[in-house]
Design a protein around this motif. Structure first.
Motif, PDB file in Angstrom:
ATOM      1  N   GLU A   1       7.856   0.602  -1.399  1.00 11.42           N
ATOM      2  CA  GLU A   1       8.652   0.985  -0.233  1.00 11.42           C
ATOM      3  C   GLU A   1       9.719  -0.088   0.001  1.00 11.42           C
ATOM      4  O   GLU A   1       9.462  -1.282  -0.135  1.00 11.42           O
ATOM      5  CB  GLU A   1       7.723   1.054   0.978  1.00 11.42           C
ATOM      6  CG  GLU A   1       8.401   1.524   2.238  1.00 11.42           C
ATOM      7  CD  GLU A   1       7.391   1.661   3.390  1.00 11.42           C
ATOM      8  OE1 GLU A   1       6.171   1.634   3.158  1.00 11.42           O
ATOM      9  OE2 GLU A   1       7.856   1.795   4.528  1.00 11.42           O
TER      10      GLU A   1
ATOM     11  N   MET B   1      -8.597  -7.167   8.781  1.00 11.29           N
ATOM     12  CA  MET B   1      -8.288  -5.835   9.273  1.00 11.29           C
ATOM     13  C   MET B   1      -8.490  -4.767   8.195  1.00 11.29           C
ATOM     14  O   MET B   1      -7.883  -4.818   7.134  1.00 11.29           O
ATOM     15  CB  MET B   1      -6.843  -5.802   9.769  1.00 11.29           C
ATOM     16  CG  MET B   1      -6.495  -4.503  10.456  1.00 11.29           C
ATOM     17  SD  MET B   1      -4.844  -4.556  11.158  1.00 11.29           S
ATOM     18  CE  MET B   1      -3.868  -4.433   9.678  1.00 11.29           C
TER      19      MET B   1
ATOM     20  N   SER C   1       1.744   9.963   9.064  1.00  8.32           N
ATOM     21  CA  SER C   1       2.741   9.356   9.938  1.00  8.32           C
ATOM     22  C   SER C   1       2.825   7.846   9.704  1.00  8.32           C
ATOM     23  O   SER C   1       2.078   7.275   8.910  1.00  8.32           O
ATOM     24  CB  SER C   1       2.419   9.670  11.398  1.00  8.32           C
ATOM     25  OG  SER C   1       1.075   9.377  11.626  1.00  8.32           O
TER      26      SER C   1
ATOM     27  N   SER D   1       1.277   3.249   2.335  1.00  6.67           N
ATOM     28  CA  SER D   1       1.701   2.141   1.460  1.00  6.67           C
ATOM     29  C   SER D   1       0.506   1.290   1.057  1.00  6.67           C
ATOM     30  O   SER D   1       0.428   0.807  -0.074  1.00  6.67           O
ATOM     31  CB  SER D   1       2.728   1.263   2.176  1.00  6.67           C
ATOM     32  OG  SER D   1       3.853   2.018   2.518  1.00  6.67           O
TER      33      SER D   1
ATOM     34  N   TYR E   1      -5.973  -5.829   5.258  1.00  5.74           N
ATOM     35  CA  TYR E   1      -5.304  -7.126   5.179  1.00  5.74           C
ATOM     36  C   TYR E   1      -6.159  -8.137   5.919  1.00  5.74           C
ATOM     37  O   TYR E   1      -6.381  -7.989   7.125  1.00  5.74           O
ATOM     38  CB  TYR E   1      -3.916  -7.041   5.801  1.00  5.74           C
ATOM     39  CG  TYR E   1      -3.064  -5.960   5.147  1.00  5.74           C
ATOM     40  CD1 TYR E   1      -2.311  -6.235   4.012  1.00  5.74           C
ATOM     41  CD2 TYR E   1      -3.052  -4.658   5.660  1.00  5.74           C
ATOM     42  CE1 TYR E   1      -1.563  -5.251   3.408  1.00  5.74           C
ATOM     43  CE2 TYR E   1      -2.300  -3.661   5.048  1.00  5.74           C
ATOM     44  CZ  TYR E   1      -1.550  -3.967   3.929  1.00  5.74           C
ATOM     45  OH  TYR E   1      -0.811  -2.984   3.330  1.00  5.74           O
TER      46      TYR E   1
HETATM   47  N1  LIG Z   1       0.959  -7.261   5.039  1.00  2.00           N
HETATM   48  C1  LIG Z   1       0.291  -6.745   6.092  1.00  2.00           C
HETATM   49  N2  LIG Z   1      -0.466  -7.546   6.872  1.00  2.00           N
HETATM   50  C2  LIG Z   1      -1.156  -7.044   7.915  1.00  2.00           C
HETATM   51  N3  LIG Z   1      -1.145  -5.765   8.272  1.00  2.00           N
HETATM   52  C3  LIG Z   1      -0.418  -4.907   7.543  1.00  2.00           C
HETATM   53  C4  LIG Z   1       0.347  -5.362   6.418  1.00  2.00           C
HETATM   54  N4  LIG Z   1       0.978  -4.293   5.885  1.00  2.00           N
HETATM   55  C5  LIG Z   1       0.634  -3.239   6.634  1.00  2.00           C
HETATM   56  N5  LIG Z   1      -0.210  -3.595   7.629  1.00  2.00           N
HETATM   57  C6  LIG Z   1      -0.802  -2.692   8.638  1.00  2.00           C
HETATM   58  O1  LIG Z   1      -1.565  -1.710   7.977  1.00  2.00           O
HETATM   59  C7  LIG Z   1      -1.412  -0.453   8.594  1.00  2.00           C
HETATM   60  C8  LIG Z   1      -0.986   0.582   7.568  1.00  2.00           C
HETATM   61  O2  LIG Z   1       0.284   0.204   7.070  1.00  2.00           O
HETATM   62  P1  LIG Z   1       1.011   0.968   5.888  1.00  2.00           P
HETATM   63  O3  LIG Z   1       2.184   0.151   5.511  1.00  2.00           O
HETATM   64  O4  LIG Z   1       0.030   1.279   4.835  1.00  2.00           O
HETATM   65  O5  LIG Z   1       1.475   2.298   6.627  1.00  2.00           O
HETATM   66  P2  LIG Z   1       2.336   3.489   6.064  1.00  2.00           P
HETATM   67  O6  LIG Z   1       1.487   4.694   6.158  1.00  2.00           O
HETATM   68  O7  LIG Z   1       2.899   3.153   4.761  1.00  2.00           O
HETATM   69  O8  LIG Z   1       3.478   3.572   7.175  1.00  2.00           O
HETATM   70  P3  LIG Z   1       5.036   3.863   7.021  1.00  2.00           P
HETATM   71  O9  LIG Z   1       5.182   5.338   6.890  1.00  2.00           O
HETATM   72  O10 LIG Z   1       5.599   3.380   8.308  1.00  2.00           O
HETATM   73  O11 LIG Z   1       5.526   3.129   5.834  1.00  2.00           O
HETATM   74  C9  LIG Z   1      -0.415  -0.648   9.716  1.00  2.00           C
HETATM   75  O12 LIG Z   1      -1.130  -0.736  10.920  1.00  2.00           O
HETATM   76  C10 LIG Z   1       0.261  -1.940   9.393  1.00  2.00           C
HETATM   77  O13 LIG Z   1       0.627  -2.628  10.547  1.00  2.00           O
END
Ligand SMILES: Nc1ncnc2c1ncn2[C@@H]1O[C@H](COP(=O)(O)OP(=O)(O)OP(=O)(O)O)[C@@H](O)[C@H]1O
Ligand SMILES: [Mg+2]
Lengths: 231, 289
Positions: free
Chosen positions: A82, A14, A35, A41, A11
């Motif tokens: 999600e 990052m 985790s 996602s 994003y």
């Molecule tokens: N729209 C966004 N803008 C900035 N950072 C984001 C955004 N969405 C997710 N992140 C960051 O990207 C990283 C991965 O997020 P992601 O949603 O892919 O995790 P996940 O594995 O799906 O977690 P969960 O099991 O909690 O859903 C995290 O550190 C999150 O804070």
């Protein structure tokens, strides 16, 4: 059917995903477990074109990397996000119609299929999406995705926040959908149930794939047991 | 009697406000952008009606058949060229951009048409229907109210039933989910801005026979449109429709019982009061995003 090579995504500045390699064959259910915040996602969003990524994603030998999200849906890659993201001010029926936005000719057939899978959606078709319970919304989200005639179905935590009973219903539905010929990429926190119905799985940790194998191999893997199954 | 007269005039002029408010609300709903050029788009509609009348000798209400498609296209192009660049940006960038575009429009109008107010006088501009009970109903106001109602009904049906209309609503309820349904949200934004522009221009054309037409004429309508959106709940088209009528009536009551000079003040006070006590709007459930 789907081949992801050297995928990077994030994003803005990052970077979340680094050097991801994943493949799916037609007819499989493949799980990605990991985790919170591991990037599951983000991986699905990169595949469905909601966020930009670098590396290559090919689906049936066509690159998806440069395509806009709506073009990717057109190819048959359908993402159930999600948190369901139901259109809350639309009825259940209208939500399903939006799912079939691009597949208008298969609407009646798809609708029958969805109602057969989740009879409650037929019963509640006039109810506003936003007033459905969490579990009902999840069925609606899956049903809405099916209305787009998916070839590859991306499911992001379909059992999130569901009671054991609803969880069973959802996992059964996923199996039935797969049996009907839809390839499934499943992201889950419910590691046990999802690996159990999966042909293969990947474990993702802070943006990288750290383990892969058949569902059974992963279920018996000591690290998986320790990290996710509390054994 | 005085009350009834004020009420009827208020409802009739509220129709046009409703139209302008619906346009702004639709843009806000689909794009999550507050369009500060909305009043200037309305001003362009006034001039379009004026020139259609003076140069082409087309009745301003008939000219809508021309003004609506032209202004839709103008809005669509504005979005494609400028507005889409700021969709995912902070609100201050969006505000600066739309204010800037509005300034360009009003100053271009100033250069091209000078600041002299123009008056569009039709044969029926000042005619009125007098009822037996002593009510006086202005013909242009009545006509514009009827046209407004028809346009609003068509728009409502379009949003409720048509595939594009449903896609617009879906985009406004959840942009990401809409994308996942295969909806081209970039196109929906351009369509929404086109419709918003067409509604603003239509509102402008409808009031052209009863207002002074000048380059800054849109500005007081910008505040009104905002107030209407806030009253109705930002992003709610039905709410904006009702909000428009409310503004019309409040203004008309203020003009009747206080003084015409005070009507803008009353509208502004209403705006602040609603913001203070019901920021989600009188009818709004989600109140912005
Ligand atoms: N729209 C966004 N803008 C900035 N950072 C984001 C955004 N969405 C997710 N992140 C960051 O990207 C990283 C991965 O997020 P992601 O949603 O892919 O995790 P996940 O594995 O799906 O977690 P969960 O099991 O909690 O859903 C995290 O550190 C999150 O804070
Ligand atoms: Mg997640």
């Amino acid at each position: 059917m789907l081949k992801i090579e050297n995928l990077q995504a994030g994003y803005g500045e990052m970077v979340v995903l680094r050097n991801i390699n994943i493949s799916l064959s037609e007819g499989e259910i493949v799980s990605v477990v990991g985790s919170n915040g591991a990037g599951k996602s983000t991986l699905l969003k990169a595949i469905s074109g909601i966020i930009r990524s670098s590396g290559t994603i090919t689906f049936n030998h066509h690159s998806l990397t440069a395509l806009q999200a709506h073009r990717i849906v057109e190819r048959g890659v359908v993402h159930v996000p999600e948190g369901r993201k139901i259109f809350s001010e639309m009825t259940v029926f209208e939500n399903l119609m939006m799912g079939g936005f691009l597949c208008q000719k298969d609407r009646t057939e798809n609708l029958e299929r969805v109602y057969a899978l989740f009879p409650i959606l037929a019963e509640r078709r006039k109810q506003l999406g936003g007033t459905m319970s969490g579990g009902e919304q999840q069925m609606l989200a899956i049903g809405r995705g099916l209305m787009a005639s998916p070839k590859l179905f991306l499911l992001d935590e379909p059992s999130l926040g569901l009671s054991p009973l609803f969880t069973d219903v959802v996992f059964k539905a996923i199996r039935a959908i797969n049996k009907s010929g839809v390839t499934v990429l499943l992201v889950e926190q419910n590691v046990y149930q999802s690996l159990k119905i999966s042909h293969r799985g990947y474990v993702i940790e802070t943006g990288s794939i750290v383990l892969s194998g058949t569902g059974e191999e992963l279920l018996n893997n000591p690290e998986v047991k320790k990290a996710f199954l509390g054994m | 009697m005085l009350f009834l007269q004020a009420l009827v005039s208020g409802i009739l002029s509220g129709g046009v406000y409703a139209l302008a408010g619906i346009g702004m609300s639709l843009v806000f709903g689909v794009m999550n952008i507050s369009n500060f050029a909305h009043g200037d788009l309305m001003m362009l509609g006034m001039y379009l009606a004026y020139f259609a009348f003076t140069l082409l000798h087309i009745d301003p209400y008939l000219a809508l058949l021309l003004i609506i498609p032209v202004s839709f296209l103008f809005g669509f192009i504005l979005e494609k060229v400028f507005i889409h660049r700021v969709i995912d940006h902070p609100h201050q960038n969006q505000i600066l951009l739309t204010i800037g575009l509005g300034l360009i429009m009003s100053n271009t109008a100033l250069l091209a048409f000078t600041s002299d107010p123009k008056i569009l006088t039709t044969t029926y501009s000042s005619s009125a229907i007098n009822t037996a009970s002593g009510l006086s109903i202005s013909v242009p106001l009545l006509l514009s109210f009827v046209i407004t109602s028809v346009i609003t009904a068509v728009l409502y049906l379009f949003l409720a039933k048509s595939s594009t209309g449903m896609a617009l609503r879906a985009t406004s309820q959840n942009r990401e989910a809409a994308q996942l349904m295969g909806i081209n949200v970039a196109k929906m934004s351009a369509i929404a801005f086109g419709i918003g522009t067409a509604l603003a221009a239509t509102a402008g054309a409808l009031i052209a026979p009863t207002y002074y037409i000048h380059p800054l004429a849109g500005h007081s309508f910008l505040l009104k449109s905002f107030t209407i959106c806030v009253l109705g709940g930002l992003g709610s088209v039905v709410g904006a429709g009702v909000g428009g009528i409310i503004i019309g009536v409040v203004e008309s009551m203020a003009a009747t019982y206080i003084s015409t000079d005070w009507k803008d003040v009353v509208v502004f006070v209403l705006f602040l009061t609603v913001l203070l006590f019901r920021p989600q709007g009188l009818f709004g459930k989600k109140g912005g995003q």
